[in-house]
Design an enzyme around this catalytic site. Structure first.
Site: not given
Ligand code: PLI
Length: 461
Positions: A262, A386, A128-129, A76, A453, A219
Site C-alpha cells: 500500500k 466491505r 481488519f479481515t 540466498y 469475501f 498495523d
Molecule cells: O494483503 P496483505 O497481506 O499484504 O496485508 C493485509 C492487510 C493488513 N492490514 C490492512 C489495514 C490492510 O488493508 C491489509 C490488506 N488490505 C487489502 C488487501 C485491501 O484491499 O485493503
C-alpha cells in the site's frame, strides 16, 4: 512541502510508460459478472476498465524503484538489499528489528502466533479481515474499542480511527492486563473508510497501556496517509513534515506489521518490525518456517530494494498531498452528485454507504455486494464489498456478523489513474444512484470457510 503549486493536488510526476486497458460492452460485462458469481474478486482483470478493487500491490512504481530492481542481490543469505531495507525501516519508522515477509498477513501470522495465547483478548481500533483471522487462529478474541463515531458514516468527526479510552479501560477491568497480549492499532482504519487516528489519542492510549505493561502493535500499512491527515487536521502538527509525523506515530508503539503493497508502493512485500529483543528472536525462528530465511522472508532481493526506495517516496509531502488529493477530488464529486458516502472522505478510497444507497435491500441480501456488481455492469469500474460478506460469521454462533457499516469501497491505486478516470467513476456511480430503485439483492450460493469475501459466489434473488 514545496509551494510552487498552492491550490492544487496536481501530481508531482509525469507519465513515462502506459499500460493499455480494455473497453467492454454492457452485454459483455453482464455475462462476466454473472460468470464471476457477482463477486468482483472473481472477475478477470481483462474484463475491467478502471480497477478500484484495491490499492494493494496495484500502485505504479517510480523510475527509481524500477532501477532498484536492477540492483537486486539475489543471494540466498545476507543480501545487501536486506541491510538497505533494514536501515531504511530504522531511519523512517524507528523500529529496532526487521523481519521481512512476503506481505502483510505473513507478518500478522508470525506476531499473532508469538504473542497470543488461547483465551487472550486483543482490543483494536476496528477489525481488519486478515488481522482478526490471524488473531483468532492463534486463540485470541478481537474486541473493537474504536470510537462510536467510526461506525456512523455521517459523523464528521475528524479522527474516526481514535480509540475510545473508556472502552479500553473496560477491557482491562473485565479481562485483566495479563490476558491482553497487545492492543492492535491501525493507522488509517481501512474498514471505517480510511479514517485516521490522532497522535493525541495514540499518546493517551500509550500512557494508559504503559500503566498496565500492555504493548501496542501497529498495523502501519497506510501510516503515511494517516500522518498526512494529522498534519492537515490535528492542532500543533501543521509545521511538521509527513516523515516527522510518521516517525512520531511509530515511536508510540512497540512493533508493527506492514503490508508494503500500500503506502510503500511495491507490488509485493511486507515486514514485521519490533523493538523487543526476545520477540525478534522468536520471529526470526518462525520466519524461516513460514516465509523464508530471515534476510529475505519471502521477498526477492530486488523487491526489498524497490521497497526501501518506496518507503522514502511514501513520506514525501508532495507525493502524499497528490495521492490524498486525488481521493478527495473523487469524494467531492460524489458529494456534489448527492451520493451517500462515508464522511469525512478518507485517504485511500471512497466508501459508498450501501445502506443509504439501497435502503430497500436488507443486509442479509448483501446490498454492498449487489451494488459493486451493478457499478461494474454500468461502466467496467471494479469496486469491493466491505460489509456483511467481509465481516464473516460469528465464531461461536455461526451467524453472519452484521456490521453497522455496509460499504462499497472504491480504492484508488497510487500514481495509476488520472483525473479523467475519476470523472468517469463519479459519473458512473451517479448513474447507478439514479437507477437504484431497480437494484435487487443477492443470495450466497457458495461460501468458503475463511475470508469468504474473496471467493464467495452469489446469484440474483
Ligand atoms: O494483503 P496483505 O497481506 O499484504 O496485508 C493485509 C492487510 C493488513 N492490514 C490492512 C489495514 C490492510 O488493508 C491489509 C490488506 N488490505 C487489502 C488487501 C485491501 O484491499 O485493503
Amino acid at each position: 512541502m514545496t509551494d510552487t503549486i498552492k491550490h492544487s493536488w496536481a501530481e508531482p510526476y509525469k507519465i513515462k510508460m502506459v499500460e493499455p486497458v480494455f473497453m467492454t460492452t454492457r452485454e459483455h460485462r453482464e455475462e462476466a459478472i454473472k460468470a464471476a458469481g457477482y463477486n468482483t474478486f472473481l472477475l478477470k482483470s481483462r474484463d475491467v476498465y478502471i480497477d478500484l478493487l484495491t490499492d494493494s500491490g496495484t500502485s505504479a512504481m517510480s523510475d527509481r524503484q524500477w532501477a532498484g530492481l536492477m540492483l537486486g542481490d539475489e543471494a540466498y543469505a545476507g543480501s545487501r538489499n536486506f541491510y538497505n531495507l533494514e536501515e531504511t525501516v530504522s531511519k523512517y519508522y524507528g523500529y529496532k528489528h526487521l523481519v521481512p515477509t512476503h506481505q502483510g498477513r505473513g507478518a500478522e501470522h508470525i506476531i499473532s502466533q508469538i504473542m497470543i495465547k488461547q483465551g487472550d483478548v486483543v482490543p483494536g481500533n476496528m477489525y481488519f479481515t486478515t488481522t482478526k483471522l490471524h488473531q483468532e487462529m492463534a486463540g485470541g478474541k478481537f474486541i473493537d474499542i474504536i470510537v462510536d463515531a467510526a461506525h456512523d458514516p455521517n459523523s464528521l468527526y475528524a479522527f474516526k480511527g481514535d480509540v475510545d479510552l473508556d472502552k479500553m479501560q473496560q477491557v482491562i477491568d473485565t479481562y485483566g492486563p495479563e490476558r491482553i497480549p497487545y492492543v492492535s492499532i491501525a493507522t488509517t482504519v481501512n474498514m471505517a473508510g480510511g479514517q485516521p487516528i490522532s497522535l493525541g489519542n495514540l499518546k493517551e492510549l500509550r500512557a494508559l497501556t504503559h500503566k498496565y505493561g500492555i504493548k501496542i502493535i501497529h498495523d502501519m500499512t497506510r501510516v503515511a496517509e494517516n500522518a498526512f491527515m494529522i498534519q492537515q487536521k490535528e492542532e500543533g502538527y501543521q509545521h511538521k513534515s509527513v516523515a516527522e509525523i510518521t516517525r512520531e506515530i511509530c515511536d508510540q508503539t512497540d512493533g508493527a506489521t506492514m503490508s508494503a503493497k500500500k503506502d510503500a508502493m511495491v507490488n509485493i512485500g511486507g515486514f514485521l518490525a519490533v523493538n523487543d529483543d526476545e520477540i525478534f528472536d522468536e520471529a526470526r525462528n518462525m520466519v524461516v518456517i513460514y516465509e523464508g530465511l530471515h534476510t529475505y522472508g519471502g521477498m526477492a532481493g530486488r523487491d526489498m530494494e524497490a521497497l526501501a526506495i518506496g518507503i522514502v517516496e511514501s513520506v514525501q509531502d508532495d507525493h502524499i498531498k497528490a495521492r490524498v488529493g486525488q481521493v478527495h477530488y473523487l469524494g467531492n464529486k460524489l458529494l456534489e452528485f448527492g451520493v451517500p458516502i462515508v464522511k469525512p472522505v478518507g485517504t485511500h478510497g471512497i466508501f459508498l454507504d450501501a445502506r443509504e444507497f439501497l435502503p430497500h435491500v436488507p443486509q442479509d441480501k448483501f446490498p454492498a455486494q449487489a451494488l459493486a456488481a451493478e457499478l461494474y455492469i454500468d461502466s467496467g469500474v471494479r469496486a469491493m464489498e466491505r460489509g456483511v460478506v467481509s465481516a464473516g460469521r460469528n465464531k461461536e454462533t455461526g451467524e453472519h456478523n452484521y456490521p453497522k457499516l455496509e460499504l462499497v469501497r472504491l480504492t484508488i491505486p497510487r500514481r495509476v489513474y488520472t483525473q479523467a478516470h475519476m470523472d468517469v467513476v463519479a459519473e458512473s456511480v451517479a448513474a447507478v444512484f439514479t437507477g437504484r430503485d431497480k437494484i435487487k439483492g443477492l443470495k450466497m450460493v457458495y461460501e468458503p470457510k475463511y475470508l469468504r469475501f474473496f471467493q464467495a459466489r452469489f446469484e440474483k434473488v
